[in-house]
Every structure is written in C-alpha cells, then in structure tokens.
Design a protein around this motif. Structure first.
Motif, PDB file in Angstrom:
ATOM      1  N   TRP A 128      23.038 -21.571 -29.419  1.00 44.27           N
ATOM      2  CA  TRP A 128      22.569 -20.522 -28.071  1.00 44.27           C
ATOM      3  C   TRP A 128      21.003 -20.513 -28.217  1.00 44.27           C
ATOM      4  O   TRP A 128      20.384 -20.923 -29.216  1.00 44.27           O
ATOM      5  N   CYS A 129      20.556 -20.211 -27.089  1.00 42.02           N
ATOM      6  CA  CYS A 129      19.073 -19.813 -27.014  1.00 42.02           C
ATOM      7  C   CYS A 129      18.666 -18.922 -26.086  1.00 42.02           C
ATOM      8  O   CYS A 129      19.391 -18.351 -25.051  1.00 42.02           O
ATOM      9  N   LEU A 130      17.711 -17.875 -26.519  1.00 39.97           N
ATOM     10  CA  LEU A 130      17.532 -16.894 -25.789  1.00 39.97           C
ATOM     11  C   LEU A 130      16.891 -16.974 -24.594  1.00 39.97           C
ATOM     12  O   LEU A 130      16.093 -17.996 -24.318  1.00 39.97           O
ATOM     13  N   ASP A 131      17.379 -16.615 -23.425  1.00 40.00           N
ATOM     14  CA  ASP A 131      16.876 -16.771 -22.104  1.00 40.00           C
ATOM     15  C   ASP A 131      15.395 -16.637 -21.882  1.00 40.00           C
ATOM     16  O   ASP A 131      14.940 -17.248 -21.031  1.00 40.00           O
ATOM     17  N   TRP A 132      14.584 -15.873 -22.645  1.00 39.17           N
ATOM     18  CA  TRP A 132      13.293 -15.620 -22.296  1.00 39.17           C
ATOM     19  C   TRP A 132      12.357 -16.960 -23.039  1.00 39.17           C
ATOM     20  O   TRP A 132      11.248 -17.048 -22.848  1.00 39.17           O
ATOM     21  N   LYS A 134      11.283 -19.819 -22.584  1.00 37.55           N
ATOM     22  CA  LYS A 134      11.382 -20.994 -21.848  1.00 37.55           C
ATOM     23  C   LYS A 134      10.872 -22.320 -22.633  1.00 37.55           C
ATOM     24  O   LYS A 134      11.468 -23.405 -22.242  1.00 37.55           O
ATOM     25  N   ILE A 137      13.850 -23.792 -24.178  1.00 32.98           N
ATOM     26  CA  ILE A 137      14.757 -24.208 -23.112  1.00 32.98           C
ATOM     27  C   ILE A 137      14.506 -25.634 -22.716  1.00 32.98           C
ATOM     28  O   ILE A 137      15.255 -26.606 -22.531  1.00 32.98           O
ATOM     29  N   PRO A 147      22.998 -26.331 -20.638  1.00 32.53           N
ATOM     30  CA  PRO A 147      23.015 -25.229 -20.379  1.00 32.53           C
ATOM     31  C   PRO A 147      24.335 -24.860 -19.899  1.00 32.53           C
ATOM     32  O   PRO A 147      24.773 -25.254 -19.138  1.00 32.53           O
ATOM     33  N   ASP A 149      25.671 -21.982 -18.579  1.00 35.25           N
ATOM     34  CA  ASP A 149      25.281 -20.768 -17.722  1.00 35.25           C
ATOM     35  C   ASP A 149      26.739 -20.204 -17.306  1.00 35.25           C
ATOM     36  O   ASP A 149      26.795 -18.976 -16.990  1.00 35.25           O
ATOM     37  N   THR A 152      29.872 -16.326 -20.969  1.00 31.16           N
ATOM     38  CA  THR A 152      29.095 -15.251 -21.366  1.00 31.16           C
ATOM     39  C   THR A 152      29.502 -14.886 -22.703  1.00 31.16           C
ATOM     40  O   THR A 152      30.677 -15.241 -23.164  1.00 31.16           O
TER      41      THR A 152
END
Length: 170
Positions: A128-132, A134, A137, A147, A149, A152
């Motif tokens: 997993w990677c935190l959405d913020w 960047k 990512i 990803p 996406d 959930t």
C-alpha cells in the motif's frame, strides 16, 4: 538465499536482518512513521518486534547498507492468493533515510524483494502507499507497479476486533 544480496550500486549492499538489528528496525519504523505523520500510532517496542520477527517469524526484514552503515529497510511477509493458488510477498514498509535518497537504494530494496519473491515462487509482490505520497507513487509506477484503485482497504482493530472475535459485531 545468501547473507548479502548484490546490487549495482557501489558500496551498497542488502542483507537479511538478524536479532542484533532489532533496535535498528524499531528506529527505522519510527523514522518512517514520523515521515508519514503517524509517529503517535507506533506502539511497537523492541520486545514486541523481537517476538514477532525473531521468535514467531511473522515477518522478515532486509536492510540496506551504504559504506557499511544502515540507511534503509524493507519489512515483508507472505500472504496468499486463492486465485493464483500460491503465496505472494506483501511489503509492509519500505524506507530509506532522506539524506540517502537518490542513491538508488529504494529501487535496490524493491529489486531484492522481487528476487526473493521469484526465488520463493511467489505470484506477486503487493503493498500500500498513502495517497498523498506523490513522490513514492511516481517511483513505484516507474518500477512497473500498478495501482489497484478499484479496491478499498478495510480494517478492524482495537475494541472492534475484540467484538468481532466475540461475535458481537453486526
């Protein structure tokens, strides 16, 4: 697997963690949590990590060293894909100290995990990677990561986990 995993980076090597690295692993976890603004959520102690990593062997750690100094780590464990019918590797944490980023250590740690997954006949490597985050990512996409996406993440913890175990939820 050998004690050291070769890399193409001069003076950089990757090795499997030993019991003697327990405090270092906790230090890396806290540094990563601080970077992710989650330091207050770290409840792991040296005792908990030792029991989990070196007694119960619930996860493994590789450590990246530059000029014989630890600069990063990856903590991972096996999960299982029923669709593939085989084990996978799950990367829980990947961290390289900020002063050492750009060296290629993160890529080398991911590459080492890929080699471990192939050597163990795993079907894939997930994380997993935190959405913020960047920069991470983009880094992961350059490595060929896709990803997920459409999925959930769900979590049950603390009292909700106790309630679930006791059949009290829902």
């Amino acid at each position: 697997m050998k004690n050291y995993i070769n890399t193409n980076i001069p003076n950089f090597k990757i090795r499997f963690a030993t019991k003697e690295d327990n405090n270092l692993i906790l230090t890396f976890i806290k540094e990563l949590a601080d970077y992710e603004n989650l330091l207050s959520e770290v409840v792991a102690t040296e005792e908990i990590l030792y029991e989990s990593l070196f007694v119960k062997k619930q996860a493994e750690v590789i450590i990246g060293e530059y000029n014989n100094e630890p600069i990063g780590f990856a903590l991972f464990f096996h999960n299982f894909s029923t669709f593939l019918g085989k084990a996978n590797l799950y990367l829980e944490d990947l961290y390289v100290r900020p002063s050492m980023r750009g060296l290629g250590a993160g890529k080398a740690l991911l590459s080492a995990l890929g080699k471990i997954a192939i050597d163990r006949d795993c079907g894939r490597l997930d994380w997993w990677c935190l959405d913020w985050n960047k920069s991470s990512i983009e880094f992961y996409k350059k490595m060929g990561a896709i990803p997920m996406d459409e999925w959930t993440v769900y979590r049950v913890e603390n009292q909700a986990l106790i309630d679930l175990a006791n059949g009290l939820n829902g």
